[in-house]
Design an enzyme around this catalytic site. Structure first.
Site, mmCIF file in Angstrom:
data_model
loop_
_atom_site.group_PDB
_atom_site.id
_atom_site.type_symbol
_atom_site.label_atom_id
_atom_site.label_comp_id
_atom_site.label_asym_id
_atom_site.label_seq_id
_atom_site.Cartn_x
_atom_site.Cartn_y
_atom_site.Cartn_z
ATOM 1 N N LEU A 1 0.818 -1.214 0.000
ATOM 2 C CA LEU A 1 0.000 0.000 0.000
ATOM 3 C C LEU A 1 0.850 1.261 0.000
ATOM 4 O O LEU A 1 0.426 2.302 -0.488
ATOM 5 C CB LEU A 1 -0.925 0.013 1.221
ATOM 6 N N GLY A 2 2.038 1.177 0.600
ATOM 7 C CA GLY A 2 2.904 2.349 0.679
ATOM 8 C C GLY A 2 4.268 1.961 1.185
ATOM 9 O O GLY A 2 4.464 0.902 1.765
ATOM 10 N N ASP B 1 3.837 15.856 11.987
ATOM 11 C CA ASP B 1 4.061 15.600 10.562
ATOM 12 C C ASP B 1 2.724 15.544 9.823
ATOM 13 O O ASP B 1 2.472 14.638 9.031
ATOM 14 C CB ASP B 1 4.851 14.308 10.353
ATOM 15 N N GLY C 1 8.378 3.851 2.372
ATOM 16 C CA GLY C 1 9.122 5.058 2.687
ATOM 17 C C GLY C 1 10.370 4.702 3.448
ATOM 18 O O GLY C 1 10.764 3.536 3.554
ATOM 19 N N TYR D 1 10.788 4.689 6.526
ATOM 20 C CA TYR D 1 10.475 3.936 7.731
ATOM 21 C C TYR D 1 10.383 2.440 7.463
ATOM 22 O O TYR D 1 10.601 1.619 8.350
ATOM 23 C CB TYR D 1 9.133 4.413 8.314
ATOM 24 N N GLY D 2 9.994 2.052 6.264
ATOM 25 C CA GLY D 2 9.728 0.657 5.961
ATOM 26 C C GLY D 2 8.622 0.557 4.934
ATOM 27 O O GLY D 2 8.681 1.203 3.886
ATOM 28 N N GLU D 3 7.571 -0.207 5.260
ATOM 29 C CA GLU D 3 6.561 -0.517 4.261
ATOM 30 C C GLU D 3 5.207 -0.761 4.918
ATOM 31 O O GLU D 3 5.123 -1.174 6.065
ATOM 32 C CB GLU D 3 7.011 -1.769 3.508
ATOM 33 N N VAL D 4 4.136 -0.507 4.169
ATOM 34 C CA VAL D 4 2.783 -0.849 4.599
ATOM 35 C C VAL D 4 2.182 -1.779 3.559
ATOM 36 O O VAL D 4 2.185 -1.471 2.361
ATOM 37 C CB VAL D 4 1.889 0.393 4.769
#
Length: 459
Positions: free
Chosen positions: A15-16, A130, A18, A20-23
Site C-alpha cells: 500500500l505504501g 508531521d 518510505g 520507515y519501511g513498508e505498509v
C-alpha cells in the site's frame, strides 16, 4: 509466495513505502476483511524502547473517529509490525487536483474533520508533528483518518506542558519556529496548527505556498511582506482571511484551534461560498515477504482486527498470489466495489511494449529510471520525488492484450507526484486503452507479491 502472517490472515498488496519501511494489505482468508500491516526495521544495536515500539504504544492509546486505529503489534528480531485500520479511500492528496485544488464544500468537510482529530490529539497531550495530505487518509465513507505517528510525541502530561526542540516534519508544512534555531524551543500545538493550515491551502489551491517557511524562501518572504499572487488568488475572501490568521509567523498571534473552529469559513455551508474567484471544476471523488513472527496476537487483538477491518477492494489485491485466488473470487462484493485509482493507465500493448513506451516518455522528460524487475521501473523525478511503475496484464486468460501501468509514489510530495503522473499519462495517450470489463483475470496478474517486494528492496 505469500502465506499466513497470523492465523487466517494473508499478506497481499503493497500500500505504501518510505524510509520507515513498508505498509502492506493484510486480508482475512475467510471473510475478505482487511487491515494494514506496517513494518518498521529497528536498529538492533539500540538500547531501550525502539522508536517503533514508542510509536505503537502511543498510537494504541488513541481512540477517535478521525484518528486511524492501531489494532495490535508484534516484533520479530529487528522488525516491528503494527496492525492498523485499513483506510481504503487512500490519501487526501488523491482528492486534490494539481494547481486547481478541490471545491470549497469537500475541502471544508475535510478541514472540519482534520481539526476535530487534531483537537482530540491535543486534548490527550499528543503532538503529531508531521501533518500533511499524505498522512491524512480516507476511509470507505470518505472520512479523514489521521495516520503515521512516527514523529508524534507527548507535549503535555499531568497538566504540565513542555516545549519542544526537535526539528522534524516535512519541510513545506513545518512552522517557522520549528525551522528557526532562534525560535526554538517551540510550543507543540501552534506548530501542528500551522501544518494543518498549509494543508488547507493545498486543498483549495492545488499547490503548496512555499518550499519552506523561512525568510530565504522567496515565496515565504513574499507572504511575510503581504505580497505574492500564487496561490492566494485562488482562495475566496473568507478562506484567505482564515489562512492569514492561521499562518501567522508569530505562534503567540496564530489562531488557536478553537478560533479556527469558530471562523466563519469553517462554520459556513457550501451555499454561503459565493465569492469564489474560480469555478469549482469536477474532481473525483519494506521488506520482501515478512517472515512469521514469534508469538501470537491476543484474542482481543484478533477481534479488534476483524471489527475494525474493511472489505478489501479487488483493486487493492492485484498482487495477491495464485494460491489465494479462490478465496478472493468468493468475495463477490469485492468485485462490485472495484475502484480504479487515478494513478493507473490502461494501454493496448503488451507488458514489454508498455514499459518500453514508458521508458521513452521518461527519457524525453529527463527522469532517471531503471528496471528493478522485468516488469517494474524505479523512477526519480528530481526534488526528492521517487515513484515506481509496473505493468500488469488484465486479460491473460481471455487473450485480451490490455495491460495496466500502475504508478506508486515512494518518496516526496504527493501533489508533485500527481502532477508528474498526469504529465506521463498525457504523454502515453497514443497507446491508451479503455479499462477492460471487470473480470476474474484482473485478480491473477503474472507478478507474485514476493517478486514485487524483492524488487522494491533493491532500491
Amino acid at each position: 509466495m505469500a502465506g499466513e502472517f497470523v492465523e487466517g490472515w494473508l499478506v497481499a498488496q503493497v500500500l505504501g513505502e518510505g524510509s520507515y519501511g513498508e505498509v502492506r494489505l493484510l486480508v482475512n482468508a475467510r471473510t475478505g476483511a482487511s487491515v494494514a500491516l506496517k513494518t518498521v526495521r529497528s536498529d538492533p544495536a539500540s538500547s531501550g524502547a525502539t522508536p517503533a515500539a514508542r510509536e505503537a504504544a502511543l498510537h494504541r492509546a488513541l481512540r477517535h473517529p478521525h484518528v486511524l486505529r492501531c489494532l495490535g503489534e508484534r516484533t520479530h528480531g529487528d522488525l516491528h509490525y503494527m496492525f492498523l485500520e485499513y483506510a481504503q479511500g487512500g490519501e487526501l492528496f488523491d482528492r486534490i487536483e494539481p494547481d486547481v485544488g478541490m471545491p470549497c464544500g469537500p475541502a471544508r468537510r475535510y478541514w472540519r474533520q482534520i481539526l476535530d482529530g487534531v483537537q482530540y490529539l491535543h486534548s490527550r497531550g499528543v503532538a503529531h508533528r508531521d501533518l500533511k495530505p499524505e498522512n491524512l487518509l480516507l476511509d470507505h465513507d470518505d472520512n479523514v483518518k489521521i495516520s503515521d505517528f512516527g514523529m508524534a510525541t507527548l507535549f503535555r502530561h499531568g497538566g504540565k506542558e513542555r516545549v519542544l526542540s526537535r526539528v522534524c516534519g516535512t519541510l513545506p508544512y513545518a512552522a517557522p519556529e520549528v525551522l528557526s534555531a532562534a525560535q526554538r524551543p517551540y510550543r507543540a500545538a501552534p506548530a501542528d496548527l500551522w501544518a494543518v493550515a498549509v494543508v488547507l491551502v493545498a486543498m483549495l489551491a492545488g499547490e503548496l505556498p512555499w518550499e519552506k517557511a523561512h525568510p530565504d524562501c522567496a515565496n515565504y518572504a513574499a507572504w511575510l511582506s503581504g505580497g505574492g499572487a500564487r496561490p492566494w488568488g485562488k482562495l475566496t475572501t473568507r478562506a484567505l482571511a482564515l489562512v492569514k490568521r492561521a499562518l501567522q509567523p508569530d505562534p503567540a498571534k496564530r489562531y488557536t484551534l478553537e478560533q479556527l473552529l469558530r471562523h466563519p469559513w469553517t462554520t459556513a455551508s457550501g451555499a454561503d461560498e459565493v465569492d469564489s474567484p474560480k469555478e469549482e471544476s469536477s474532481w473525483r471523488g519494506y521488506s520482501s515477504q515478512p517472515a512469521a513472527a514469534a508469538g501470537a496476537l491476543s484474542a482481543a487483538d484478533m477481534d479488534d482486527m476483524l471489527s475494525y477491518s474493511q472489505p478489501a477492494h479487488a483493486d487493492d489485491m492485484l498482487l495477491a498470489t495464485q494460491s489465494d485466488r479462490q478465496t478472493q473470487l468468493t468475495q463477490q462484493s469485492v468485485l462490485q466495489r472495484l475502484v480504479r485509482r487515478m494513478t493507473r493507465v490502461w494501454v493496448r500493448v503488451d507488458e514489454a511494449a508498455a514499459l518500453e513506451a514508458l521508458c521513452g516518455v521518461l527519457s524525453e522528460q529527463r527522469y532517471q529510471h531503471h528496471y528493478v524487475h522485468p516488469r517494474i521501473l524505479a523512477i526519480e523525478c528530481g526534488s526528492g520525488l521517487k515513484m515506481r511503475a509496473w505493468a500488469l496484464r488484465a486479460g491473460a486468460a481471455s487473450g485480451d492484450p490490455t495491460v495496466l501501468l500502475e504508478f506508486r509514489r515512494s518518496r516526496g510530495c504527493g501533489l508533485e507526484f500527481k502532477r508528474r503522473y498526469l504529465q506521463i499519462k498525457q504523454a502515453l495517450e497514443s497507446i491508451a486503452a479503455p479499462p477492460p470489463p471487470l473480470s476474474r483475470d484482473l485478480l491473477a496478474p503474472p507478478i507474485a507479491s514476493q517478486d514485487v517486494g524483492e524488487a522494491m528492496d533493491e532500491t
